[in-house]
Design a protein around this motif. Structure first.
Motif, PDB file in Angstrom:
ATOM      1  N   ALA A  51      38.853  37.197  46.137  1.00 42.23           N
ATOM      2  CA  ALA A  51      38.639  37.756  44.798  1.00 42.23           C
ATOM      3  C   ALA A  51      37.970  39.118  44.859  1.00 42.23           C
ATOM      4  N   ILE A  52      38.270  39.872  45.921  1.00 45.22           N
ATOM      5  CA  ILE A  52      37.740  41.227  45.968  1.00 45.22           C
ATOM      6  C   ILE A  52      38.280  42.001  44.779  1.00 45.22           C
ATOM      7  N   SER A  53      37.389  42.518  43.959  1.00 47.27           N
ATOM      8  CA  SER A  53      37.792  43.291  42.800  1.00 47.27           C
ATOM      9  C   SER A  53      37.485  44.756  43.048  1.00 47.27           C
ATOM     10  N   PRO A  74      38.568  40.369  34.239  1.00 49.40           N
ATOM     11  CA  PRO A  74      39.956  39.922  34.376  1.00 49.40           C
ATOM     12  C   PRO A  74      40.582  40.311  35.708  1.00 49.40           C
ATOM     13  N   ASP A  75      40.200  41.461  36.255  1.00 44.00           N
ATOM     14  CA  ASP A  75      40.759  41.892  37.530  1.00 44.00           C
ATOM     15  C   ASP A  75      40.343  40.930  38.640  1.00 44.00           C
ATOM     16  N   LEU A  76      39.058  40.602  38.683  1.00 43.54           N
ATOM     17  CA  LEU A  76      38.564  39.677  39.706  1.00 43.54           C
ATOM     18  C   LEU A  76      39.213  38.301  39.546  1.00 43.54           C
ATOM     19  N   THR A  77      39.311  37.837  38.304  1.00 46.22           N
ATOM     20  CA  THR A  77      39.910  36.529  38.045  1.00 46.22           C
ATOM     21  C   THR A  77      41.362  36.489  38.499  1.00 46.22           C
ATOM     22  N   SER A  78      42.114  37.532  38.174  1.00 46.97           N
ATOM     23  CA  SER A  78      43.521  37.569  38.562  1.00 46.97           C
ATOM     24  C   SER A  78      43.688  37.573  40.071  1.00 46.97           C
ATOM     25  N   ARG A  79      42.825  38.307  40.764  1.00 45.77           N
ATOM     26  CA  ARG A  79      42.945  38.373  42.216  1.00 45.77           C
ATOM     27  C   ARG A  79      42.649  37.020  42.865  1.00 45.77           C
ATOM     28  N   MET A  80      41.671  36.308  42.311  1.00 42.36           N
ATOM     29  CA  MET A  80      41.410  34.974  42.850  1.00 42.36           C
ATOM     30  C   MET A  80      42.608  34.060  42.645  1.00 42.36           C
ATOM     31  N   SER A  81      43.209  34.105  41.469  1.00 41.70           N
ATOM     32  CA  SER A  81      44.370  33.260  41.217  1.00 41.70           C
ATOM     33  C   SER A  81      45.540  33.650  42.111  1.00 41.70           C
ATOM     34  N   GLU A  82      45.694  34.942  42.397  1.00 39.40           N
ATOM     35  CA  GLU A  82      46.738  35.371  43.341  1.00 39.40           C
ATOM     36  C   GLU A  82      46.550  34.691  44.697  1.00 39.40           C
ATOM     37  N   TRP A  83      45.300  34.684  45.176  1.00 39.52           N
ATOM     38  CA  TRP A  83      45.016  34.074  46.486  1.00 39.52           C
ATOM     39  C   TRP A  83      45.344  32.584  46.456  1.00 39.52           C
ATOM     40  N   VAL A  84      44.916  31.913  45.386  1.00 43.17           N
ATOM     41  CA  VAL A  84      45.165  30.472  45.282  1.00 43.17           C
ATOM     42  C   VAL A  84      46.660  30.196  45.268  1.00 43.17           C
ATOM     43  N   LEU A  85      47.399  30.915  44.431  1.00 45.39           N
ATOM     44  CA  LEU A  85      48.841  30.692  44.346  1.00 45.39           C
ATOM     45  C   LEU A  85      49.527  30.977  45.681  1.00 45.39           C
TER      46      LEU A  85
END
Length: 319
Positions: free
Chosen positions: A285-287, A94-105
């Motif tokens: 998506a650096i986790s 979930p941490d990696l997924t959230s960070r990727m979505s942060e970058w996209v947004l």
């Protein structure tokens, strides 16, 4: 030498193996965790944890049970012709997924609300507004790749209000989001997309897919004056000469790139200083080491308890 079973960390990236050795050792004290560099008995290696490992370095591990990728992608593993024939498990964290979505947004919104333009206005002390700024629901965003990362990003873009659609190799269903699948529906997906977000895996079928011909099929008429590309999938997806050509002839309006054909991005790459390009250093998506190590430890404990591999990779599809 201890006869304790071994978790082998095969890390060829810049940060090295040591942080992963330490993080995994803290969570799995029943194992000896070590890097490729130290002496070890190959027969004692039960699990390998790998990121850009030297090809062939996992040969001879006859009791290996599984290989874990230290990232969401696994192209660095399946490209090794000598990789042992054991399950490959990718990180689903979930941490990696959230960070990727942060970058996209962040970068979709930066293009949508013209952040770079207003940076320039500030530098030039220009007080200029744009009365025609569209609302999010007027902007069509397409997410190419609807795995865990792509699906999460698409849902969050949808929550903000963008007109979101997604495309994937095989059919996917996302509530409130139109989805397209396969080669037969790719052109229709591109034709309705003004901002293209790419989170595809790198496979033989997707290598070089981001090229001038594909960009020419994106929506031609938008508020931005042309389509915009965001790629945080894999560098091998993109033809960088094609991206530059598309930017120069107006086929693309702008691009934000987190991944590149060669990494680090060479100093002489024209992408560094192109006025329509934003470069980030493959950190979308650096986790955290702790989060990924906790995921891997949990999966190893699941396997040790007799469970079947979860989040396994289809080698034929390379994801």
């Amino acid at each position: 030498m201890s006869d304790t079973d071994i978790i082998l960390v095969a890390h060829g990236g810049g940060e090295g193996a040591e942080p992963w050795v330490q993080a995994l050792a803290e969570r799995l004290p029943q194992f000896r965790v070590q890097s490729l560099q130290g002496p070890f008995d190959p027969a004692r290696v039960r699990y390998a944890v790998a990121w850009k490992h030297p090809p062939g370095s996992l040969v001879g591990l006859d009791n290996l049970q599984a290989i874990f990728s230290l990232g969401a992608g696994v192209d660095h593993l399946v490209s090794d012709p000598d990789l042992p024939d054991v399950p490959i498990i990718r990180v689903v964290d979930p941490d990696l997924t959230s960070r990727m979505s942060e970058w996209v947004l962040l970068h979709v919104l930066a293009h949508h609300r013209q952040a770079r333009l207003y940076d320039w206005h500030q530098a030039e002390k220009l007080w200029e507004d744009d009365p025609h700024q569209p609302a999010a629901h007027e902007v069509r965003v397409g997410v190419m790749g609807l795995g865990v990362l792509g699906s999460d990003a698409a849902r969050k873009l949808d929550m903000i209000g963008f007109d979101v659609a997604g495309w994937s190799r095989t059919p996917k269903v996302l509530d409130t989001i139109d989805t397209y699948a396969g080669a037969a529906e790719l052109d229709a997906f591109l034709a309705r997309t003004e901002i293209l977000v790419v989170l595809l895996p790198l496979t033989p079928d997707t290598r070089g897919i981001l090229n001038h011909a594909l960009f020419a099929n994106l929506a031609r008429h938008s508020y931005f004056g042309g389509p915009i590309l965001l790629n945080a999938g894999r560098g091998g997806l993109q033809d960088e000469a094609g991206i530059l050509e598309a930017l120069e002839d107006g086929t693309l309006r702008a691009a934000t790139l987190d991944v590149f054909e060669t990494e680090p991005l060479p100093q002489d790459s024209p992408l560094w200083h192109h006025p329509a390009v934003t470069v980030t250093p493959h950190n979308a998506a650096i986790s955290s080491t702790d989060a990924v190590a906790a995921f891997i430890a949990g999966e190893i404990e699941h396997l040790e308890a007799g469970g079947a591999p979860r989040h396994g990779v289809d080698r034929g599809r390379a994801y």
